[in-house]
Write an enzyme that holds these catalytic residues in place. Structure first.
Site, PDB file in Angstrom:
ATOM      1  CB  CYS A  54      -0.924  -0.005   1.208  1.00  0.00           C
ATOM      2  SG  CYS A  54      -1.889   1.492   1.340  1.00  0.00           S
ATOM      3  CB  CYS A  84      -3.220   2.600  -1.448  1.00  0.00           C
ATOM      4  SG  CYS A  84      -3.462   0.907  -0.954  1.00  0.00           S
ATOM      5  CE  LYS A  96      -4.924   4.170  -6.189  1.00  0.00           C
ATOM      6  NZ  LYS A  96      -5.465   2.852  -5.908  1.00  0.00           N
ATOM      7  CE1 TYR A 128     -11.149  -1.682  -5.983  1.00  0.00           C
ATOM      8  CE2 TYR A 128     -11.331  -4.020  -6.404  1.00  0.00           C
ATOM      9  CZ  TYR A 128     -11.724  -2.902  -5.709  1.00  0.00           C
ATOM     10  OH  TYR A 128     -12.686  -3.005  -4.747  1.00  0.00           O
ATOM     11  CD  GLU A 166      -7.429   2.168  -8.597  1.00  0.00           C
ATOM     12  OE1 GLU A 166      -8.314   2.388  -7.771  1.00  0.00           O
ATOM     13  OE2 GLU A 166      -6.280   1.802  -8.256  1.00  0.00           O
ATOM     14  CG  HIS A 209     -28.438  24.135  -2.816  1.00  0.00           C
ATOM     15  ND1 HIS A 209     -28.607  23.257  -3.874  1.00  0.00           N
ATOM     16  CD2 HIS A 209     -28.623  25.380  -3.320  1.00  0.00           C
ATOM     17  CE1 HIS A 209     -28.885  23.955  -4.963  1.00  0.00           C
ATOM     18  NE2 HIS A 209     -28.904  25.240  -4.665  1.00  0.00           N
ATOM     19  CD  GLU A 225     -28.149  20.042  -3.551  1.00  0.00           C
ATOM     20  OE1 GLU A 225     -29.223  20.419  -3.077  1.00  0.00           O
ATOM     21  OE2 GLU A 225     -27.336  20.806  -4.111  1.00  0.00           O
TER      22      GLU A 225
HETATM   23  P1  NDP Z   1      -8.433  -8.044  -9.893  1.00  0.00           P
HETATM   24  O1  NDP Z   1      -8.678  -9.387  -9.322  1.00  0.00           O
HETATM   25  O2  NDP Z   1      -9.248  -6.903  -9.429  1.00  0.00           O
HETATM   26  O3  NDP Z   1      -8.553  -8.110 -11.462  1.00  0.00           O
HETATM   27  C1  NDP Z   1      -7.842  -9.032 -12.224  1.00  0.00           C
HETATM   28  C2  NDP Z   1      -8.252  -8.867 -13.662  1.00  0.00           C
HETATM   29  O4  NDP Z   1      -7.421  -9.679 -14.472  1.00  0.00           O
HETATM   30  C3  NDP Z   1      -9.689  -9.286 -13.938  1.00  0.00           C
HETATM   31  O5  NDP Z   1     -10.240  -8.386 -14.847  1.00  0.00           O
HETATM   32  C4  NDP Z   1      -9.524 -10.672 -14.538  1.00  0.00           C
HETATM   33  O6  NDP Z   1     -10.534 -11.010 -15.455  1.00  0.00           O
HETATM   34  C5  NDP Z   1      -8.218 -10.508 -15.278  1.00  0.00           C
HETATM   35  N1  NDP Z   1      -7.512 -11.788 -15.438  1.00  0.00           N
HETATM   36  C6  NDP Z   1      -7.257 -12.724 -14.508  1.00  0.00           C
HETATM   37  N2  NDP Z   1      -6.574 -13.752 -15.043  1.00  0.00           N
HETATM   38  C7  NDP Z   1      -6.394 -13.463 -16.333  1.00  0.00           C
HETATM   39  C8  NDP Z   1      -5.778 -14.131 -17.410  1.00  0.00           C
HETATM   40  N3  NDP Z   1      -5.202 -15.316 -17.249  1.00  0.00           N
HETATM   41  N4  NDP Z   1      -5.779 -13.542 -18.621  1.00  0.00           N
HETATM   42  C9  NDP Z   1      -6.379 -12.335 -18.793  1.00  0.00           C
HETATM   43  N5  NDP Z   1      -6.982 -11.653 -17.817  1.00  0.00           N
HETATM   44  C10 NDP Z   1      -6.990 -12.211 -16.603  1.00  0.00           C
HETATM   45  O7  NDP Z   1      -6.890  -7.809  -9.657  1.00  0.00           O
HETATM   46  P2  NDP Z   1      -5.992  -6.508  -9.717  1.00  0.00           P
HETATM   47  O8  NDP Z   1      -4.651  -7.009 -10.067  1.00  0.00           O
HETATM   48  O9  NDP Z   1      -6.599  -5.457 -10.553  1.00  0.00           O
HETATM   49  O10 NDP Z   1      -6.004  -6.011  -8.219  1.00  0.00           O
HETATM   50  C11 NDP Z   1      -5.699  -6.905  -7.153  1.00  0.00           C
HETATM   51  C12 NDP Z   1      -6.457  -6.530  -5.919  1.00  0.00           C
HETATM   52  O11 NDP Z   1      -5.905  -5.379  -5.363  1.00  0.00           O
HETATM   53  C13 NDP Z   1      -7.918  -6.168  -6.177  1.00  0.00           C
HETATM   54  O12 NDP Z   1      -8.754  -7.288  -6.118  1.00  0.00           O
HETATM   55  C14 NDP Z   1      -8.233  -5.209  -5.093  1.00  0.00           C
HETATM   56  O13 NDP Z   1      -8.771  -5.888  -3.994  1.00  0.00           O
HETATM   57  C15 NDP Z   1      -6.891  -4.603  -4.738  1.00  0.00           C
HETATM   58  N6  NDP Z   1      -6.819  -3.206  -5.235  1.00  0.00           N
HETATM   59  C16 NDP Z   1      -7.662  -2.278  -4.706  1.00  0.00           C
HETATM   60  C17 NDP Z   1      -7.628  -0.969  -5.139  1.00  0.00           C
HETATM   61  C18 NDP Z   1      -8.562   0.026  -4.559  1.00  0.00           C
HETATM   62  O14 NDP Z   1      -9.120  -0.216  -3.500  1.00  0.00           O
HETATM   63  N7  NDP Z   1      -8.786   1.168  -5.209  1.00  0.00           N
HETATM   64  C19 NDP Z   1      -6.693  -0.545  -6.169  1.00  0.00           C
HETATM   65  C20 NDP Z   1      -5.876  -1.593  -6.673  1.00  0.00           C
HETATM   66  C21 NDP Z   1      -5.941  -2.870  -6.214  1.00  0.00           C
HETATM   67  P3  NDP Z   1     -11.937 -11.614 -14.992  1.00  0.00           P
HETATM   68  O15 NDP Z   1     -12.760 -10.476 -14.517  1.00  0.00           O
HETATM   69  O16 NDP Z   1     -12.469 -12.228 -16.225  1.00  0.00           O
HETATM   70  O17 NDP Z   1     -11.638 -12.618 -13.935  1.00  0.00           O
END
Ligand code: NDP
Length: 454
Positions: free
Chosen positions: A42, A47, A50, A180, A184, A440, A445
């Site tokens: 983080c 976080c 980022k 995410y 982002e 307001h 609101e």
């Molecule tokens: P996520 O689990 O959110 O997303 C992973 C993405 O990768 C999904 O879209 C998934 O597709 C895709 N994916 C997985 N495997 C493959 C593959 N083999 N080939 C192609 N695409 C694939 O992970 P992130 O890495 O984005 O983030 C990790 C975690 O970190 C998040 O779950 C979140 O909890 C945390 N995070 C939170 C933030 C915040 O609070 N603002 C910011 C950044 C991270 P599909 O949907 O089809 O499974």
């Protein structure tokens, strides 16, 4: 038997640091090992840097909109990545130092080394080449970016780990994933002037969120110039000179300067030698824990992303670490964490934030639900001319009248959802929202003035 420590924590990220500090405050003798930098994902490469990049990416809008408000922006503002990168480094350095100070102030002994299990109560400190013992052990090693192993050329790609330290800002980038991190960074790079392609294997982006929100955010990012390729599976990545060619299974080939994988994260249990302590892991490597973050070995615990937690979020790890320390060292009866409907924000521009049930979940669970929605042009854009709209949706249980979920897109969505989350947690009803006097003129609101369900 006398141990060197009452508690030894492996990993000084959000969860580990909080647990160590609270346990020490309860009087425990605590040691903590960190192989990289105090602060964890983080603070160091998640976080915090980022969000600072998100701020940087939003200035483009400010310069643009300022003209409509009478400001003369004389030259085209130019962005200098090395300047931001240095500022990020300094801030991360400062925070990491503060975290270390905080631990030391509480009497926690810090070991700047990798730590591995040598037995159920024994921890081997690699850089120091010695073993220490602890009555209780907390695994808080977090997670690391996961990249599919079967895609030829994937090694040419970076992950979010490297995104903060880029030598140079690329002119174009292909980001693979639709979660995410992918969205982002797509938004950040887009705001900084990079030509962004987001390749997601499904549609629309951000599976798991409220469908209406997913569709609206996808459209908004598209409207801002992010090219979203849906149902795009990467077949291989090829390096040609300075360029990278991303080949999809549909036969498309995209030429970009940089490729970034954001396909999820995996629990960081690599070479931790959990087997020497008999700690069980799930097939994906996550440490298995019960509702009290206890592993199958009664004196070994785990918190945060290294576990099979349903919410990989910093505040969740912190809460787990704090509760663990209070229970085990403060003699407090802290109930298990409720992981349902945890509030969360996706820091894109526009921002998206959500709490409670999605509309799909609410209907599946409660049958009919009342849905209140509003979509409007924020006041500022009546003059700036920007077409982007703000969207808000509240889900209400028709009988109990309680708020079941809240879903927002637009400026300060992340700030607003925090307060809506408190209302949902407190069991507030729609009528209580309606009875609240509006502030307001604000966007928020609208949350207390939506009268007719749609
Ligand atoms: P996520 O689990 O959110 O997303 C992973 C993405 O990768 C999904 O879209 C998934 O597709 C895709 N994916 C997985 N495997 C493959 C593959 N083999 N080939 C192609 N695409 C694939 O992970 P992130 O890495 O984005 O983030 C990790 C975690 O970190 C998040 O779950 C979140 O909890 C945390 N995070 C939170 C933030 C915040 O609070 N603002 C910011 C950044 C991270 P599909 O949907 O089809 O499974």
């Amino acid at each position: 038997m006398a141990y060197d420590f009452d508690l030894f924590v492996i990993g000084a990220g959000s969860g580990g640091v909080r647990a160590a500090r609270i346990a020490a405050a309860h009087g425990a003798k605590v040691g903590i090992a960190e192989e990289y930098r105090i602060g964890g994902t983080c603070v160091i490469r998640g976080c915090v840097p980022k969000k600072l990049m998100v701020y940087a990416s939003r200035f483009a809008d400010t310069f643009e909109d300022a003209k409509s408000f009478g400001w003369e922006v004389e030259e085209r503002p130019a962005f200098h990545w090395p300047c931001l990168r240095e500022a990020l480094r300094e801030e991360v350095e400062r925070l990491s130092w503060l975290y270390a100070q905080n631990l030391e102030r509480h009497g926690v002994e810090i070991f700047s080394t990798r730590a591995e299990f040598a037995g159920p109560h024994e921890i081997f400190l690699v850089a120091e080449e010695r073993t220490v013992t602890a009555e209780k052990i907390l695994i808080a090693t977090g997670a690391a970016p996961w990249v599919p192993h079967n895609v030829p050329g994937a090694a040419h790609a970076i992950t979010s780990n490297e995104a903060f330290e880029l030598e140079k800002l690329p002119a174009s980038i292909a980001i693979i994933g639709g979660g995410y991190i992918a969205v982002e960074f797509a938004s950040i790079f887009n705001g900084l002037g990079v030509d962004v392609h987001l390749l997601y294997r499904g549609a629309p982006i951000l599976r798991g969120f409220d469908m209406e929100l997913r569709e609206k955010l996808s459209a908004a990012l598209g409207g801002r110039g992010v090219t979203i390729h849906e149902h795009a599976e990467v077949d291989r990545i090829e390096k040609r000179g300075e360029a990278l060619l991303v080949h999809t299974r549909k036969g498309e080939a995209l030429t970009v300067e940089q490729v970034m994988y954001a396909t999820g994260r995996e629990p960081y249990t690599f070479d931790l030698h959990l087997e020497k302590a008999g700690v069980e892991v799930a097939p994906n490597g996550a440490v298995k824990v019960d509702a009290f973050n206890r592993t199958n070995v009664p004196h070994i615990f785990a918190v945060g992303d290294v576990t099979d937690t349903p919410a990989q979020l910093t505040p969740v790890a912190i809460r787990e670490g704090h509760a663990f320390a209070d229970r085990e060292f403060g003699d407090r009866d802290v109930p298990p964490l409720n992981y349902e409907g945890v509030p969360t924000a996706v820091f894109t521009t526009p921002e998206m934030a959500t709490c409670g049930l999605t509309e799909e979940e609410a209907r599946a669970r409660h049958g009919e639900v009342e849905v209140y929605r509003t979509e409007f042009r924020p006041m500022m854009h009546t003059i700036s001319g920007r077409q982007e709209k703000m969207f808000m949706k509240l889900l209400v249980h028709p009988e109990s009248r309680k708020l079941l979920g809240a879903h927002l897109i637009g400026e300060a969505a992340g700030e607003m959802i925090q307060l809506l989350a408190a209302l949902i947690e407190a069991g507030a009803t729609k009528e209580q929202l309606d009875a609240t006097i509006a502030v307001h003129p604000t966007a928020a609101e609208e949350l207390v003035t939506m009268r007719t369900p749609s």
